[in-house]
Design a protein around this motif. Sequence first.
Motif, PDB file in Angstrom:
ATOM      1  N   GLU A   1      -5.741   3.162  -5.252  1.00 13.79           N
ATOM      2  CA  GLU A   1      -5.557   2.099  -4.257  1.00 13.79           C
ATOM      3  C   GLU A   1      -6.677   2.114  -3.223  1.00 13.79           C
ATOM      4  O   GLU A   1      -7.124   1.068  -2.760  1.00 13.79           O
ATOM      5  CB  GLU A   1      -4.193   2.237  -3.578  1.00 13.79           C
ATOM      6  N   ARG A   2      -7.133   3.329  -2.877  1.00 17.45           N
ATOM      7  CA  ARG A   2      -8.227   3.441  -1.908  1.00 17.45           C
ATOM      8  C   ARG A   2      -9.471   2.726  -2.441  1.00 17.45           C
ATOM      9  O   ARG A   2     -10.138   1.992  -1.716  1.00 17.45           O
ATOM     10  CB  ARG A   2      -8.538   4.925  -1.692  1.00 17.45           C
TER      11      ARG A   2
ATOM     12  N   ASP B   1      -0.492  10.838  -5.658  1.00 17.33           N
ATOM     13  CA  ASP B   1      -1.838  10.992  -5.110  1.00 17.33           C
ATOM     14  C   ASP B   1      -2.869  10.237  -5.947  1.00 17.33           C
ATOM     15  O   ASP B   1      -3.780   9.599  -5.422  1.00 17.33           O
ATOM     16  CB  ASP B   1      -2.220  12.468  -5.028  1.00 17.33           C
TER      17      ASP B   1
ATOM     18  N   ARG C   1      -2.307   7.597  -7.650  1.00 15.75           N
ATOM     19  CA  ARG C   1      -2.109   6.186  -7.322  1.00 15.75           C
ATOM     20  C   ARG C   1      -2.804   5.855  -5.996  1.00 15.75           C
ATOM     21  O   ARG C   1      -3.482   4.849  -5.862  1.00 15.75           O
ATOM     22  CB  ARG C   1      -0.600   5.927  -7.243  1.00 15.75           C
ATOM     23  N   ALA C   2      -2.615   6.732  -5.005  1.00 14.71           N
ATOM     24  CA  ALA C   2      -3.209   6.494  -3.679  1.00 14.71           C
ATOM     25  C   ALA C   2      -4.732   6.432  -3.766  1.00 14.71           C
ATOM     26  O   ALA C   2      -5.365   5.605  -3.112  1.00 14.71           O
ATOM     27  CB  ALA C   2      -2.772   7.590  -2.703  1.00 14.71           C
ATOM     28  N   ARG C   3      -5.295   7.313  -4.623  1.00 13.40           N
ATOM     29  CA  ARG C   3      -6.753   7.306  -4.755  1.00 13.40           C
ATOM     30  C   ARG C   3      -7.242   6.006  -5.386  1.00 13.40           C
ATOM     31  O   ARG C   3      -8.224   5.412  -4.959  1.00 13.40           O
ATOM     32  CB  ARG C   3      -7.214   8.498  -5.599  1.00 13.40           C
TER      33      ARG C   3
ATOM     34  N   CYS D   1       0.854  -1.193   0.000  1.00  8.54           N
ATOM     35  CA  CYS D   1       0.000   0.000   0.000  1.00  8.54           C
ATOM     36  C   CYS D   1       0.889   1.243   0.000  1.00  8.54           C
ATOM     37  O   CYS D   1       1.681   1.447   0.918  1.00  8.54           O
ATOM     38  CB  CYS D   1      -0.912   0.019   1.224  1.00  8.54           C
ATOM     39  N   HIS D   2       0.725   2.065  -1.040  1.00  9.57           N
ATOM     40  CA  HIS D   2       1.532   3.285  -1.128  1.00  9.57           C
ATOM     41  C   HIS D   2       1.033   4.317  -0.124  1.00  9.57           C
ATOM     42  O   HIS D   2      -0.137   4.288   0.250  1.00  9.57           O
ATOM     43  CB  HIS D   2       1.465   3.852  -2.552  1.00  9.57           C
ATOM     44  N   PRO D   3       1.908   5.247   0.280  1.00 11.41           N
ATOM     45  CA  PRO D   3       1.468   6.273   1.226  1.00 11.41           C
ATOM     46  C   PRO D   3       0.353   7.127   0.626  1.00 11.41           C
ATOM     47  O   PRO D   3       0.384   7.441  -0.559  1.00 11.41           O
ATOM     48  CB  PRO D   3       2.729   7.112   1.486  1.00 11.41           C
ATOM     49  N   ASP D   4      -0.611   7.439   1.455  1.00  8.75           N
ATOM     50  CA  ASP D   4      -1.756   8.256   1.032  1.00  8.75           C
ATOM     51  C   ASP D   4      -1.690   9.500   1.914  1.00  8.75           C
ATOM     52  O   ASP D   4      -2.268   9.543   2.974  1.00  8.75           O
ATOM     53  CB  ASP D   4      -3.041   7.453   1.284  1.00  8.75           C
ATOM     54  N   ARG D   5      -0.923  10.524   1.463  1.00  2.36           N
ATOM     55  CA  ARG D   5      -0.558  11.582   2.405  1.00  2.36           C
ATOM     56  C   ARG D   5      -1.143  12.950   2.111  1.00  2.36           C
ATOM     57  O   ARG D   5      -1.024  13.843   2.935  1.00  2.36           O
ATOM     58  CB  ARG D   5       0.969  11.698   2.491  1.00  2.36           C
TER      59      ARG D   5
END
Lengths: 356, 291
Positions: B251-252, B245, B247-249, B214-218
């Motif tokens: 992944e969410r 960001d 990518r994080a979205r 899981c990549h950081p979602d910062r």
Amino acid sequence: MSIAELLEGKRVVICAGAGGVGKTTTAAAIALGMAARGSKVAVVTIDPARRLASALGLGELDNQPRLIDPARLAPLELEGELWAMMLDPKRTFDELIDAVAPSAQRAQEIKGNRIYRQLSTAVAGSQEFTAIAKLHELTSTGEYDLVVLDTPPSRNALDFLDAPARLESFLEGGALKAFLRPTGMGMRVLALSTAPVLAALRRVTGIDLVADLSTFFTLLGTMTESFDRRARQVDRLLHSPTSGFLVISSPQPRPTEEAIWFRGTLVQGGLPFTGAVVNRVHPAVEPGPPAPLPPALGAKVAQAAHEYAALVARDATSIERLQRALEGAPLLLVPELSGDVHDLSGLLQIREQLFR
Amino acid sequence: MPVPLLQRRLIFVTGKGGVGKSTVAEALALRAARSGLRTVIADLNADGHAHELEHEANLFRISVDPQHAMEEYLSLKVGGAAGQLLGHSRLFSAFAMATPGMRELLSLGKIWELAQTDRRTPQASPYDLTIVDAPASGHGAALLRTPRTFAEIARVGPIARQAAAIAQTLSDRDFTAIVGVAIPEELAVGETLELHEALQRERLELDAVILNCCHPDRFEPPEVETLTALDGGPYTSVRLALGADQRARMEREQAARLERRFGERLQRLPYLFEPELDDAALGRLAAELRL
């Protein structure tokens, strides 16, 4: 270099590599690209996750190649045709039996045997075997200019390459001959249950299993010659200069080691290794001027850029390692695309990268 | 309440190819060993050691090879003249190895043996926990199905009995756990959901799903707005941050698909940016596991 140059004159392309490196997507993108250039292409995937089906907008692929509607692929225009299928091991096995059995009745007997039913469905390894059978079927008609084959993850790849030879040695080897005494079938089963080894076997396995197995091998035995001929044809096909093996990888240590191992196995086996494709490479980015941001956000942005740089460096290490091992063989790099590549637009983007 | 993972005796770790099954299996084993459990990690690649080797304190390793497992089974379980005869028979060996499903059954038989408190291998000490670095989902589900189908085919005799005993062990959730590994991407999540369904058809359950990498979602939404306003300019770091960001979205969204299905059974492991997965990195993952 474009992949089109690598595949010049090829009739069969086999994509091999570790799990999760994008083999199926690469196979589909290659097929798409070659079809765009005017070839009649069939792509066969044996991946159980049904990825190709979703990427091509086919809910269910059946066991025969289906023509992909070119309108789906817009704006890409196809000068040739793209056919796609997902391998169904059970049906491929059945079709194979139908093709080689001396009579329809014999084919029915085999397909009704419990061991056969087990063999053709549940067993790991049936994918490898049936992929080869399908490849043989699709190439022997000469209907397609190019057949692109996706493969199971490379830990099974040896099985896959060995399938023709293994079947051959199995058919010629002792196991089968023991069941094929030159007497009637009843005698064979009787002989089976009295031979000391097989009597011991019966004690270990349970007699039902032995009876089923003996029937299975006896039935199979009537088709030895036909299987044998096919196995030789496939072996010749795989070794032919018009076939090409592409090793697919991604720029991480484990897939890289598997790619190197795989390439070595191919070369050792005298199989035509064509080149390697590394997917999802992070391209290096020139550092720009510092952005005018509040300190807290600036720190987060710097952290994100730092992490990206770590990925670029890590990819470079893996790619160098692979390049050294390839000893000058072609290596194609496909950059990481934004988002998840599981739909048609992703497939089109990858095609564009491969056929640049 | 299901029994906590580390209180079971056997854990199968499976998932789509390339999601880090082996890494998660190693992290689980490391955590178990460091908590004092005598742990063995078994893979089915048949390219390592067919005998148990101690890797560090409490942590053993074995590569299960079906041929070796068969010889062991014959000498220990069948024994006597029949065992000897079969053990030395090339015919029997070729026959057994060509029998559909036999390799899988033999491998599972060895794994089952490793997990017993009363092991049939002479002088072998029991393990508290056996962790199986199992094949990828498709093959993994086929592997877990093997004993049941074998019990049905053989019906009578020692193989049927053994297969039934193994099938029983696999479906006993006090004894055996199945852990699915995924990464937060469309295909891996889809395959995990398919695996879940395939296992349920065999009346088996995923006891835990580990979402690896899981990549950081910062970035907060207002921060993303600020960054978007600066995008397209000379600031490459802003472009990279927006990419992260995005990518994080994504992944969410993928994590949410699993969360809907697995709820509390889902847990996350962070993506590691280290150049290599060394012992220290593995230790970090082991410490992150919620067990």
